[in-house]
Motif scaffolding. Structure first.
Motif, PDB file in Angstrom:
ATOM      1  N   THR A  60       0.842  -1.194   0.000  1.00  0.00           N
ATOM      2  CA  THR A  60       0.000   0.000   0.000  1.00  0.00           C
ATOM      3  C   THR A  60       0.874   1.241   0.000  1.00  0.00           C
ATOM      4  N   GLU A 100      -4.449  -7.395   1.422  1.00  0.00           N
ATOM      5  CA  GLU A 100      -5.125  -8.205   0.414  1.00  0.00           C
ATOM      6  C   GLU A 100      -6.515  -8.559   0.945  1.00  0.00           C
ATOM      7  N   VAL A 108     -15.606  -9.666  -4.593  1.00  0.00           N
ATOM      8  CA  VAL A 108     -14.541  -8.677  -4.793  1.00  0.00           C
ATOM      9  C   VAL A 108     -13.205  -9.255  -4.358  1.00  0.00           C
ATOM     10  N   LYS A 109     -12.161  -8.804  -5.051  1.00  0.00           N
ATOM     11  CA  LYS A 109     -10.797  -9.197  -4.730  1.00  0.00           C
ATOM     12  C   LYS A 109      -9.914  -7.989  -4.993  1.00  0.00           C
ATOM     13  N   TYR A 110      -9.264  -7.509  -3.936  1.00  0.00           N
ATOM     14  CA  TYR A 110      -8.420  -6.319  -4.043  1.00  0.00           C
ATOM     15  C   TYR A 110      -7.063  -6.569  -3.412  1.00  0.00           C
ATOM     16  N   ASN A 111      -6.085  -5.822  -3.896  1.00  0.00           N
ATOM     17  CA  ASN A 111      -4.745  -5.813  -3.326  1.00  0.00           C
ATOM     18  C   ASN A 111      -4.339  -4.372  -3.055  1.00  0.00           C
ATOM     19  N   LYS A 114      -6.427  -0.378  -2.369  1.00  0.00           N
ATOM     20  CA  LYS A 114      -7.868  -0.624  -2.486  1.00  0.00           C
ATOM     21  C   LYS A 114      -8.331  -1.650  -1.445  1.00  0.00           C
ATOM     22  N   ALA A 115      -7.533  -2.663  -1.217  1.00  0.00           N
ATOM     23  CA  ALA A 115      -7.883  -3.658  -0.198  1.00  0.00           C
ATOM     24  C   ALA A 115      -7.872  -3.013   1.186  1.00  0.00           C
ATOM     25  N   ASN A 118     -10.756  -0.884   2.009  1.00  0.00           N
ATOM     26  CA  ASN A 118     -11.985  -1.632   2.254  1.00  0.00           C
ATOM     27  C   ASN A 118     -12.092  -2.180   3.666  1.00  0.00           C
TER      28      ASN A 118
END
Length: 172
Positions: A60, A100, A108-111, A114-115, A118
């Motif tokens: 991040t 992650e 949804v799947k973020y890294n 953005k993860a 969330n």
């Protein structure tokens, strides 16, 4: 006469060699297989590159100094019926923050940023420490992440700031 034939033959041979060489230049080198070792080596090299890229994707832009949780690693995996799961991974290695999110429940799947964006609010709500009972930790985490208690398994691995690791498991 032999010299004359040799002089005429030489350009024809060179032209033929050039034409053969030109066809080889159009071959896709990734698809060309010279033996099992080459394929294994290419696969290994690609996996090493992919691992580095994945770590970079999960990193991040959050500054380490901007977060202050009781833990440095947080790995949550809650399994539900129909092979649905909710997975959160947070790691603060002292230099970077990695995040992650893989949420099958909402698709949804973020890294990375953005993860983290969330689930940052959920992490901020967590106040448990190494002395908190397993049941209280489970309830606090489910509430913070707004997860349904009708799960099949709950697994949480936490590494606290003092380096102590604790595992929380519960199956229904």
């Amino acid at each position: 006469m032999k010299v004359f034939k040799g002089i005429l033959t030489m350009p024809l041979l060179l032209g033929l060699l050039y034409a053969c060489n030109n066809e080889d230049a159009n071959v896709d080198k990734d698809k060309e297989v010279t033996g099992n070792n080459s394929v294994v080596d290419e696969t290994t090299n690609n996996n090493a590159t992919n691992n580095t890229e994945n770590e970079e994707d999960e990193r991040t832009g959050i500054k380490v100094a901007d977060v202050n949780y009781t833990f440095t690693d947080f790995d949550l995996d809650v399994e539900y019926a129909d092979h649905k799961s909710y997975d959160v991974e947070y790691e603060n290695d002292g230099n970077n923050i990695y995040a992650e999110l893989d949420d099958d429940l909402n698709g949804v799947k973020y890294n990375g940023d953005k993860a983290y964006d969330n689930f940052a609010d959920a992490l901020k709500q967590l106040t448990f420490d190494k002395n908190t009972s397993d049941e209280d930790v489970r309830k606090e985490v489910l509430k913070a992440f707004a997860l349904d208690e009708n799960y099949q398994s709950f697994e949480l691995e936490v590494k606290f700031q003092n380096g102590e690791e604790k595992h929380y498991h519960h199956n229904k």
